[in-house]
Design an enzyme around this catalytic site. Structure first.
Site, short mmCIF file in Angstrom:
data_model
loop_
_atom_site.label_atom_id
_atom_site.label_comp_id
_atom_site.label_asym_id
_atom_site.label_seq_id
_atom_site.Cartn_x
_atom_site.Cartn_y
_atom_site.Cartn_z
N ARG A 223 0.85 -1.18 0.00
CA ARG A 223 0.00 0.00 0.00
C ARG A 223 0.89 1.24 0.00
NH1 ARG A 223 -3.74 -2.75 -1.46
NH2 ARG A 223 -5.63 -3.22 -0.28
N HIS A 271 -2.06 1.07 -9.38
CA HIS A 271 -2.65 0.08 -8.47
C HIS A 271 -3.35 -1.04 -9.27
CE1 HIS A 271 -4.40 -0.55 -4.19
NE2 HIS A 271 -4.37 -1.70 -4.83
#
Ligand code: NDP
Ligand code: OXD
Length: 308
Positions: A223, A271
């Site tokens: 992340r 992402h």
């Protein structure tokens, strides 16, 4: 009994089709079409609604549509409701592909050749054998282990770091805070596949990254919140780090003027390293519905105390 899906609506339509084929007895709805909210027993969401408890008073299980659950505010989910993350083969396959291409690109100097090409330079570099390249994965869970299994096939020297001790054939395993320094010291390519928790937020900072050998590279597929982006820029500037491949940033996307966008030694993807694949995920969710009905542990149920 209703199963409510609250994430990307186009994927929701794929889930609806798969549920209709494989579990026609389950009423399936895609947010914001709740139907009778009291009928909703199962919720699958990227992030649950803030008023979960009042909106869906009879919900029994909350599924994350992703492998990570840091985007959940767990305080909004009453403690008696199990929270289950996505543990399914499709998401593993995608991550193995992404990380393998990233490691091979670093290993074979593809980014350096890209910079050379931009400068119209023809400069062959020495080729290191994979058995001389030391790869290290932070996080030895579902994804970290799968990635290492594949990298082992190329003969990379593989290691991993986890919270509790692990024993994986062909992987040098390190666990806990004290083992971090020796793990980093033997790592040329560092891959972050940790969950984002209070213990791992900001873990990729100057202190940790300085423990890597000079010239090491970073791949962050965990992340954005794991990485201190300013520290990364400093370490790239000083040459301590040679290259970073970031699939995740903080925020997502970065502001248009953020220096990481244009840094010659940074590769950013939006992402996309991996995503839940509805066809494989629905099988696992249906298995979990059976397990829940029979009072058996569900696949991917998280430990709220650890936050993952
Ligand atoms: P798992 O829960 O299966 O594994 C997590 C691993 O991290 C475990 O080995 C765990 O240790 C270790 N860990 C957790 N906390 C610590 C800590 N404080 N110190 C050391 N090790 C720690 O997760 P997954 O492998 O399924 O997924 C990892 C993450 O990947 C997700 O949380 C998500 O953030 C990210 N992800 C990113 C995607 C993308 O497209 N970029 C797609 C999917 C996931 P232990 O073994 O001891 O429990
Ligand atoms: C996930 C993700 O956690 O897509 O599944 O990042």
């Amino acid at each position: 009994m209703t199963f409510l899906y609250k994430a990307d609506p186009s994927r929701g339509q794929q889930w609806a089709k798969l549920f209709a084929e494989r579990a026609p007895e389950v009423g399936f709805r895609v947010w914001p079409d709740l139907g009778d909210a009291r009928e909703v027993r199962y919720l699958a969401a990227w992030a649950p609604p803030e008023d979960l408890h009042t909106l869906l008073p009879n919900v029994e299980v909350v599924f994350s549509t992703g492998a990570g659950i840091d985007q959940f505010d767990l305080s909004l989910v009453p403690p008696h409701i199990p929270v289950v993350r996505m543990v399914e083969p499709g998401i593993v396959e995608g991550m193995v592909e992404y990380v393998t291409q990233a490691v091979l690109s670093l290993h074979r100097d593809i980014f350096t050749y890209g910079r050379q090409q931009a400068a119209h330079e023809w400069g062959p570099l020495p080729v290191l054998s994979a058995s001389e390249r030391r790869v290290g994965v932070l996080g030895l869970g579902m994804l970290g282990q799968a990635v290492l299994e594949r990298l082992k096939l190329f003969n990379f020297r593989c290691a991993g770091w986890s919270r509790t001790p692990r024993d994986i054939d062909g992987v040098e395993c390190f666990a806990g805070h004290e083992a971090l320094a020796p793990f980093l010291a033997r790592t040329d390519v560092l891959i972050c596949l940790l969950p984002l928790t209070s213990a791992t937020r900001g873990i990729l900072d100057k202190r940790l990254l300085s423990g890597l050998p000079r010239g090491a590279a970073l791949i962050n597929v965990g992340r954005g919140g794991h990485l201190n982006q300013e520290d990364l820029l400093d370490l790239l500037h000083s040459g301590h780090l040679s290259q970073a491949i970031l699939d995740v940033t903080d925020p997502e996307p970065l502001p248009p003027t953020h220096p990481l966008w244009t840094h010659p030694c940074v590769r950013i993807t939006p992402h996309i390293a991996s995503a839940t694949r509805p066809d494989t995920a629905v099988e696992v969710v249906l298995e979990n519905l059976r397990r829940h009905r029979e009072g058996r542990p569900m696949i991917g149920q998280i430990d709220r105390g650890q936050g993952y």
